[in-house]
Design an enzyme around this catalytic site. Structure first.
Site, short mmCIF file in Angstrom:
data_model
loop_
_atom_site.label_atom_id
_atom_site.label_comp_id
_atom_site.label_asym_id
_atom_site.label_seq_id
_atom_site.Cartn_x
_atom_site.Cartn_y
_atom_site.Cartn_z
CD GLU A 1 39.26 106.36 37.96
OE1 GLU A 1 39.74 105.66 37.04
OE2 GLU A 1 39.96 106.84 38.86
CD GLU B 1 42.99 109.71 40.02
OE1 GLU B 1 42.20 109.29 40.91
OE2 GLU B 1 42.64 110.52 39.15
CB ALA C 1 37.36 108.13 44.87
N GLY D 1 41.60 106.37 42.48
CA GLY D 1 42.28 107.34 43.36
C GLY D 1 43.53 106.77 44.02
N1 COA Z 1 34.90 102.55 47.40
C1 COA Z 1 34.14 102.11 48.43
N2 COA Z 1 34.23 100.88 48.92
C2 COA Z 1 35.10 100.04 48.36
C3 COA Z 1 35.93 100.44 47.29
C4 COA Z 1 35.81 101.76 46.81
N3 COA Z 1 36.57 102.24 45.83
N4 COA Z 1 36.69 99.38 46.93
C5 COA Z 1 36.37 98.38 47.77
N5 COA Z 1 35.41 98.78 48.62
C6 COA Z 1 34.76 98.00 49.68
C7 COA Z 1 33.75 97.01 49.11
O1 COA Z 1 32.51 97.65 48.86
C8 COA Z 1 33.68 96.02 50.24
O2 COA Z 1 32.89 96.58 51.29
P1 COA Z 1 31.75 95.67 52.01
O3 COA Z 1 32.52 94.55 52.64
O4 COA Z 1 31.16 96.60 53.01
O5 COA Z 1 30.82 95.22 50.93
C9 COA Z 1 35.11 95.97 50.76
O6 COA Z 1 35.72 97.17 50.32
C10 COA Z 1 35.92 94.81 50.19
O7 COA Z 1 35.87 94.88 48.79
P2 COA Z 1 35.37 93.66 47.85
O8 COA Z 1 34.85 94.25 46.58
O9 COA Z 1 34.45 92.78 48.63
O10 COA Z 1 36.75 92.91 47.61
P3 COA Z 1 37.12 91.98 46.37
O11 COA Z 1 38.38 91.30 46.74
O12 COA Z 1 35.96 91.13 45.98
O13 COA Z 1 37.41 93.00 45.16
C11 COA Z 1 38.32 94.98 44.14
C12 COA Z 1 38.49 93.89 45.23
C13 COA Z 1 39.42 96.01 44.36
C14 COA Z 1 38.45 94.33 42.77
C15 COA Z 1 36.93 95.63 44.27
O14 COA Z 1 36.74 96.01 45.61
C16 COA Z 1 36.73 96.84 43.41
O15 COA Z 1 36.55 96.71 42.22
N6 COA Z 1 36.75 98.06 44.01
C17 COA Z 1 36.47 99.28 43.32
C18 COA Z 1 37.66 99.69 42.49
C19 COA Z 1 37.36 100.96 41.74
O16 COA Z 1 36.52 101.00 40.87
N7 COA Z 1 38.06 102.04 42.09
C20 COA Z 1 37.92 103.31 41.46
C21 COA Z 1 36.92 104.13 42.16
S1 COA Z 1 36.71 105.69 41.36
#
Ligand code: COA
Length: 260
Positions: free
Chosen positions: A134, A114, A66, A111
């Site tokens: 989460e 999910e 999400a 999400g």
């Molecule tokens: N919501 C909003 N934005 C997200 C996102 C999410 N769930 N997951 C990734 N993004 C965005 C990042 O903020 C980043 O945006 P920016 O370039 O404007 O800063 C872009 O996507 C790329 O992600 P980034 O974190 O730079 O890539 P990474 O390769 O370093 O890491 C992940 C990849 C998946 C490990 C990391 O993005 C992450 O932990 N995401 C969240 C996962 C999460 O907690 N999901 C559950 C949400 S309830």
């Protein structure tokens, strides 16, 4: 209609819905949830569609969860609405009445996991990563993750994944029953396309009966599930497709199913 966050492709009876926010790793914001709900409703209503493939744009992510930047400002009431909208979408996909294949090439987190779990067949690249992280955000899964993971993988795995919040690889996800196939990245499209083609040619009312019996049966007693199966089995005898399928077998030819 034109979507801002989705790409829709039509290939014969196969509809492919791609979440298209690769710069945000296809994170589900409210608008994307609404668009997915519309796209799946249209696929459900369109008799020409017999199977749906759901995926994310780019190599890196199926869906990374999400949208955290949107959730960051939510009030509890907005969070309730967001959770309900997500759950409605996931239930719509699960109860679409047509097979839905998740094509998972990268991160399927929160999400995203999910969303994958409400699909009927889940094909993952060896490079895919799954998780319910989460808890690391001070949150819990809100789009059905606690419930679908429990049902797919059991209480132990559901608690471990949701409490520890650590990602798992595709092979582990396969062992837990979270995905149904793991393939080399270069074989992902061929595998998904072959599956989709097979389902596109299958008897759609039989597919709907199988989906109904398995999904309903998972929520009820064995006796009620068996009775449901009998009714769905009997109903198949009212279809032209059943006559065609059995006759084609006896005549040693390929059946042509029409969905009637
Ligand atoms: N919501 C909003 N934005 C997200 C996102 C999410 N769930 N997951 C990734 N993004 C965005 C990042 O903020 C980043 O945006 P920016 O370039 O404007 O800063 C872009 O996507 C790329 O992600 P980034 O974190 O730079 O890539 P990474 O390769 O370093 O890491 C992940 C990849 C998946 C490990 C990391 O993005 C992450 O932990 N995401 C969240 C996962 C999460 O907690 N999901 C559950 C949400 S309830």
């Amino acid at each position: 209609m034109a979507y801002r966050n989705l790409e829709i492709a039509k290939r014969g009876a196969v509809r492919t819905i791609t979440v298209n926010r690769p710069d945000k790793l296809n994170a589900l914001n409210r608008e994307t949830l609404n668009e997915l709900t519309l796209a799946f409703s249209q696929a459900a209503q369109d008799d020409a569609v017999r199977v749906v493939v759901l995926t994310g744009a780019g190599e890196k992510a199926f869906v990374a969860g999400a949208d955290i930047s949107e959730m960051n400002g939510y009030t509890p009431v907005q969070a309730q609405g967001f959770s309900r909208a997500g759950q409605r979408l996931m239930s719509l996909v699960e109860r679409l009445g047509k097979p839905v294949i998740a094509r998972i090439q990268g991160f399927a987190l929160g999400g995203g996991m999910e969303l994958a779990m409400c699909c009927h067949l889940r094909v993952a690249s060896e490079k895919a990563k799954f998780g319910q992280p989460e808890i690391n955000l001070g949150l819990i899964p809100g789009f059905g993750g606690t419930q679908r993971l429990l049902r797919l993988a059991g209480r132990g795995a559901a608690l471990e994944l949701c409490l520890l919040g650590a990602p798992i690889g595709a092979q582990r996800a396969y062992e837990l029953g979270v995905v149904t196939r793991v393939v080399a990245p270069e074989l992902l499209d061929d595998t998904v396309n072959a599956m989709a083609d097979q389902l596109a040619a299958a008897a759609p009312l039989a597919a709907a009966g199988i989906l109904d019996a398995v999904l309903q049966g998972g929520e009820t007693s064995i006796d009620q599930g068996l009775e449901f199966e009998t009714q769905a089995f009997a109903l198949a005898f009212a279809t032209e497709d059943m006559r065609e399928g059995t006759t084609a077998f006896l005549e040693k030819r390929k059946a042509e199913f029409k969905g009637r």
